[in-house]
Design a protein around this motif. Structure first.
Motif, PDB file in Angstrom:
ATOM      1  N   ALA A 156     -51.459 -48.839  38.580  1.00  0.00           N
ATOM      2  CA  ALA A 156     -52.290 -47.642  38.396  1.00  0.00           C
ATOM      3  C   ALA A 156     -51.924 -46.931  37.103  1.00  0.00           C
ATOM      4  O   ALA A 156     -52.796 -46.432  36.382  1.00  0.00           O
ATOM      5  CB  ALA A 156     -52.132 -46.704  39.592  1.00  0.00           C
ATOM      6  N   THR A 157     -50.640 -46.891  36.801  1.00  0.00           N
ATOM      7  CA  THR A 157     -50.196 -46.246  35.565  1.00  0.00           C
ATOM      8  C   THR A 157     -50.729 -46.965  34.341  1.00  0.00           C
ATOM      9  O   THR A 157     -51.273 -46.352  33.415  1.00  0.00           O
ATOM     10  CB  THR A 157     -48.656 -46.211  35.516  1.00  0.00           C
ATOM     11  N   LEU A 158     -50.593 -48.289  34.322  1.00  0.00           N
ATOM     12  CA  LEU A 158     -51.068 -49.062  33.175  1.00  0.00           C
ATOM     13  C   LEU A 158     -52.592 -49.054  33.090  1.00  0.00           C
ATOM     14  O   LEU A 158     -53.152 -49.117  31.995  1.00  0.00           O
ATOM     15  CB  LEU A 158     -50.550 -50.497  33.258  1.00  0.00           C
ATOM     16  N   THR A 159     -53.258 -48.974  34.240  1.00  0.00           N
ATOM     17  CA  THR A 159     -54.717 -48.857  34.225  1.00  0.00           C
ATOM     18  C   THR A 159     -55.153 -47.602  33.495  1.00  0.00           C
ATOM     19  O   THR A 159     -56.093 -47.612  32.694  1.00  0.00           O
ATOM     20  CB  THR A 159     -55.269 -48.844  35.663  1.00  0.00           C
ATOM     21  N   LEU A 160     -54.436 -46.509  33.751  1.00  0.00           N
ATOM     22  CA  LEU A 160     -54.749 -45.256  33.053  1.00  0.00           C
ATOM     23  C   LEU A 160     -54.485 -45.389  31.562  1.00  0.00           C
ATOM     24  O   LEU A 160     -55.279 -44.922  30.737  1.00  0.00           O
ATOM     25  CB  LEU A 160     -53.924 -44.117  33.644  1.00  0.00           C
ATOM     26  N   PHE A 161     -53.394 -46.033  31.187  1.00  0.00           N
ATOM     27  CA  PHE A 161     -53.088 -46.240  29.772  1.00  0.00           C
ATOM     28  C   PHE A 161     -54.204 -47.013  29.078  1.00  0.00           C
ATOM     29  O   PHE A 161     -54.684 -46.627  28.004  1.00  0.00           O
ATOM     30  CB  PHE A 161     -51.771 -47.001  29.617  1.00  0.00           C
ATOM     31  N   TYR A 162     -54.601 -48.128  29.682  1.00  0.00           N
ATOM     32  CA  TYR A 162     -55.635 -48.966  29.083  1.00  0.00           C
ATOM     33  C   TYR A 162     -56.980 -48.250  29.045  1.00  0.00           C
ATOM     34  O   TYR A 162     -57.721 -48.354  28.060  1.00  0.00           O
ATOM     35  CB  TYR A 162     -55.771 -50.284  29.860  1.00  0.00           C
ATOM     36  N   ALA A 163     -57.313 -47.526  30.113  1.00  0.00           N
ATOM     37  CA  ALA A 163     -58.601 -46.839  30.173  1.00  0.00           C
ATOM     38  C   ALA A 163     -58.704 -45.765  29.097  1.00  0.00           C
ATOM     39  O   ALA A 163     -59.739 -45.639  28.421  1.00  0.00           O
ATOM     40  CB  ALA A 163     -58.809 -46.231  31.561  1.00  0.00           C
ATOM     41  N   VAL A 164     -57.640 -44.991  28.907  1.00  0.00           N
ATOM     42  CA  VAL A 164     -57.648 -43.951  27.875  1.00  0.00           C
ATOM     43  C   VAL A 164     -57.782 -44.575  26.489  1.00  0.00           C
ATOM     44  O   VAL A 164     -58.524 -44.076  25.633  1.00  0.00           O
ATOM     45  CB  VAL A 164     -56.375 -43.095  27.967  1.00  0.00           C
ATOM     46  N   ALA A 165     -57.063 -45.676  26.253  1.00  0.00           N
ATOM     47  CA  ALA A 165     -57.133 -46.343  24.949  1.00  0.00           C
ATOM     48  C   ALA A 165     -58.536 -46.872  24.676  1.00  0.00           C
ATOM     49  O   ALA A 165     -59.060 -46.747  23.558  1.00  0.00           O
ATOM     50  CB  ALA A 165     -56.116 -47.476  24.889  1.00  0.00           C
ATOM     51  N   GLN A 166     -59.171 -47.454  25.688  1.00  0.00           N
ATOM     52  CA  GLN A 166     -60.521 -47.985  25.507  1.00  0.00           C
ATOM     53  C   GLN A 166     -61.531 -46.860  25.321  1.00  0.00           C
ATOM     54  O   GLN A 166     -62.446 -46.962  24.495  1.00  0.00           O
ATOM     55  CB  GLN A 166     -60.918 -48.853  26.714  1.00  0.00           C
ATOM     56  N   TRP A 167     -61.382 -45.796  26.072  1.00  0.00           N
ATOM     57  CA  TRP A 167     -62.328 -44.676  25.970  1.00  0.00           C
ATOM     58  C   TRP A 167     -62.270 -44.033  24.588  1.00  0.00           C
ATOM     59  O   TRP A 167     -63.290 -43.622  24.044  1.00  0.00           O
ATOM     60  CB  TRP A 167     -62.026 -43.650  27.052  1.00  0.00           C
ATOM     61  N   ASN A 168     -61.077 -43.946  24.024  1.00  0.00           N
ATOM     62  CA  ASN A 168     -60.901 -43.303  22.720  1.00  0.00           C
ATOM     63  C   ASN A 168     -61.038 -44.275  21.552  1.00  0.00           C
ATOM     64  O   ASN A 168     -60.688 -43.917  20.422  1.00  0.00           O
ATOM     65  CB  ASN A 168     -59.525 -42.627  22.658  1.00  0.00           C
ATOM     66  N   MET A 169     -61.529 -45.482  21.819  1.00  0.00           N
ATOM     67  CA  MET A 169     -61.668 -46.478  20.761  1.00  0.00           C
ATOM     68  C   MET A 169     -62.554 -45.946  19.632  1.00  0.00           C
ATOM     69  O   MET A 169     -63.700 -45.561  19.843  1.00  0.00           O
ATOM     70  CB  MET A 169     -62.298 -47.754  21.340  1.00  0.00           C
ATOM     71  N   PHE A 170     -62.012 -45.908  18.429  1.00  0.00           N
ATOM     72  CA  PHE A 170     -62.760 -45.378  17.289  1.00  0.00           C
ATOM     73  C   PHE A 170     -62.642 -46.263  16.049  1.00  0.00           C
ATOM     74  O   PHE A 170     -63.637 -46.740  15.525  1.00  0.00           O
ATOM     75  CB  PHE A 170     -62.287 -43.963  16.954  1.00  0.00           C
ATOM     76  N   PHE A 171     -61.429 -46.494  15.598  1.00  0.00           N
ATOM     77  CA  PHE A 171     -61.243 -47.199  14.332  1.00  0.00           C
ATOM     78  C   PHE A 171     -61.822 -48.607  14.393  1.00  0.00           C
ATOM     79  O   PHE A 171     -62.519 -49.040  13.472  1.00  0.00           O
ATOM     80  CB  PHE A 171     -59.762 -47.253  13.968  1.00  0.00           C
ATOM     81  N   GLN A 172     -61.541 -49.333  15.476  1.00  0.00           N
ATOM     82  CA  GLN A 172     -62.075 -50.684  15.601  1.00  0.00           C
ATOM     83  C   GLN A 172     -63.592 -50.683  15.678  1.00  0.00           C
ATOM     84  O   GLN A 172     -64.250 -51.580  15.156  1.00  0.00           O
ATOM     85  CB  GLN A 172     -61.489 -51.377  16.833  1.00  0.00           C
ATOM     86  N   ALA A 173     -64.154 -49.661  16.340  1.00  0.00           N
ATOM     87  CA  ALA A 173     -65.609 -49.575  16.432  1.00  0.00           C
ATOM     88  C   ALA A 173     -66.239 -49.359  15.067  1.00  0.00           C
ATOM     89  O   ALA A 173     -67.294 -49.919  14.760  1.00  0.00           O
ATOM     90  CB  ALA A 173     -66.004 -48.449  17.382  1.00  0.00           C
ATOM     91  N   VAL A 174     -65.611 -48.556  14.234  1.00  0.00           N
ATOM     92  CA  VAL A 174     -66.117 -48.333  12.876  1.00  0.00           C
ATOM     93  C   VAL A 174     -65.994 -49.597  12.039  1.00  0.00           C
ATOM     94  O   VAL A 174     -66.866 -49.925  11.231  1.00  0.00           O
ATOM     95  CB  VAL A 174     -65.351 -47.165  12.217  1.00  0.00           C
ATOM     96  N   MET A 175     -64.916 -50.352  12.256  1.00  0.00           N
ATOM     97  CA  MET A 175     -64.633 -51.516  11.436  1.00  0.00           C
ATOM     98  C   MET A 175     -65.466 -52.728  11.832  1.00  0.00           C
ATOM     99  O   MET A 175     -65.905 -53.495  10.972  1.00  0.00           O
ATOM    100  CB  MET A 175     -63.144 -51.863  11.524  1.00  0.00           C
ATOM    101  N   TYR A 176     -65.709 -52.920  13.121  1.00  0.00           N
ATOM    102  CA  TYR A 176     -66.354 -54.141  13.592  1.00  0.00           C
ATOM    103  C   TYR A 176     -67.842 -53.987  13.887  1.00  0.00           C
ATOM    104  O   TYR A 176     -68.550 -54.987  13.973  1.00  0.00           O
ATOM    105  CB  TYR A 176     -65.669 -54.654  14.859  1.00  0.00           C
ATOM    106  N   ILE A 177     -68.324 -52.764  14.070  1.00  0.00           N
ATOM    107  CA  ILE A 177     -69.703 -52.562  14.532  1.00  0.00           C
ATOM    108  C   ILE A 177     -70.472 -51.718  13.534  1.00  0.00           C
ATOM    109  O   ILE A 177     -70.042 -50.627  13.146  1.00  0.00           O
ATOM    110  CB  ILE A 177     -69.716 -51.886  15.921  1.00  0.00           C
ATOM    111  N   SER A 178     -71.615 -52.233  13.122  1.00  0.00           N
ATOM    112  CA  SER A 178     -72.517 -51.500  12.228  1.00  0.00           C
ATOM    113  C   SER A 178     -73.869 -51.243  12.865  1.00  0.00           C
ATOM    114  O   SER A 178     -74.664 -50.467  12.337  1.00  0.00           O
ATOM    115  CB  SER A 178     -72.699 -52.276  10.914  1.00  0.00           C
TER     116      SER A 178
END
Length: 290
Positions: free
Chosen positions: A196-218
């Motif tokens: 459950a702890t790691l699920t929260l870690f991964y979920a927060v990281a995915q929700w806040n995804m920004f730099f990769q989205a700018v770099m890979y998606i146009s």
């Protein structure tokens, strides 16, 4: 009836007061943002500090929700958060459990390789070239697969699995379970706090995804919420755009910024209550030994 000593009672009272003040200190910034986002723009523009909304208006949220592709972008963010977290947890468990077994040949070498990636990274350009060569550009999978496993989380999982008694596995093998049965029928159910702890870690990281989205998606249809909010912020703060709008545009921009914080924060906060009871216990169990 047990008598409470005055010194102990005084300590408890001071403790509760201190914790209440600390909690209020942490909650107040977000409360101030929420109140300001619901207040008339001209009052916020004046810099007034308010504990309650004044002249309540939803113009800031309307500006965000009326942004083209907002629904599609919100769906994209939910998709990468849910699917990305699921993929990350499955892969992390499948990697962390076998590496926790010292009897596995080469496990120490593999653990060193995992740890090595925490210290050194290939860099932006190699990562971009790999994603491009895999044909993941302009797809949501470019935000899921390259970030599927976090080395720090793997180390936590390995440490946790090593704290579990080996008798659990021995009894499961006596009952006829194979390695997959032991993992998913025995180890996973008793590992819910750390999972459950790691699920929260991964979920927060995915929700806040920004730099990769700018770099890979146009493609705007594949943007994430963070990217869309950034674009909206740039539009509202652009002098050229503001000059072509009404004179209240800059003031509206102030409340829109605050509404962006609420929109990007509240959904992931709603997940926390369901995992909170496991959070502290999971972190402590995963740190008992290395």
């Amino acid at each position: 009836m047990k008598r409470i000593r005055p010194a102990s009672l005084a300590f408890d009272i001071c403790n509760y007061i201190g914790l209440a003040l600390l909690a209020a200190l942490m909650v107040f910034p977000f409360w101030s943002v929420l109140v300001s986002s619901l207040t008339a723009p001209h009052l916020v523009h004046e810099g007034a500090i308010m504990l309650w909304p004044k002249q309540i208006t939803g113009i800031a949220f309307e500006t965000i929700f009326n942004t083209p592709n907002f629904i599609k972008v919100f769906q994209n963010t939910i998709f990468i958060t849910v699917i990305g977290t699921f993929v990350s947890m499955v892969l992390s468990v499948m990697l962390g459990y076998p590496l926790s077994k010292k009897r596995l040949k080469g496990s120490q070498v593999m653990i060193f390789i995992v740890f090595f990636t925490m210290m050194f990274h290939g860099g932006i350009i190699p990562s971009y070239l790999i994603v491009k060569s895999l044909g993941l550009m302009n797809t949501l999978w470019s935000l899921i697969i390259p970030n599927a496993i976090n080395a720090f989380n793997i180390i936590i999982l390995i440490s946790f699995f090593r704290t579990l008694p080996e008798e659990l596995e021995d009894s499961a093998r006596i009952d006829g379970c194979n390695d997959f049965g032991i993992l998913f029928r025995i180890m996973v159910p008793v590992s819910m706090p750390i999972l459950a702890t790691l699920t929260l870690f991964y979920a927060v990281a995915q929700w806040n995804m920004f730099f990769q989205a700018v770099m890979y998606i146009s493609n705007p249809n594949n943007f994430t919420l963070q990217v869309l909010l950034r674009q909206l912020l740039l539009v509202l703060t652009s002098d050229a755009i503001a000059a072509s709008l009404s004179e209240d545009a800059p003031r509206i921009g102030v409340t829109v910024k605050l509404a962006m914080i609420v929109v990007s924060t509240v959904p992931i906060l709603l997940v926390y209550p369901f995992l909170q009871k496991h959070f502290t216990k999971g972190m402590m169990l995963g740190s008992i030994k290395g």
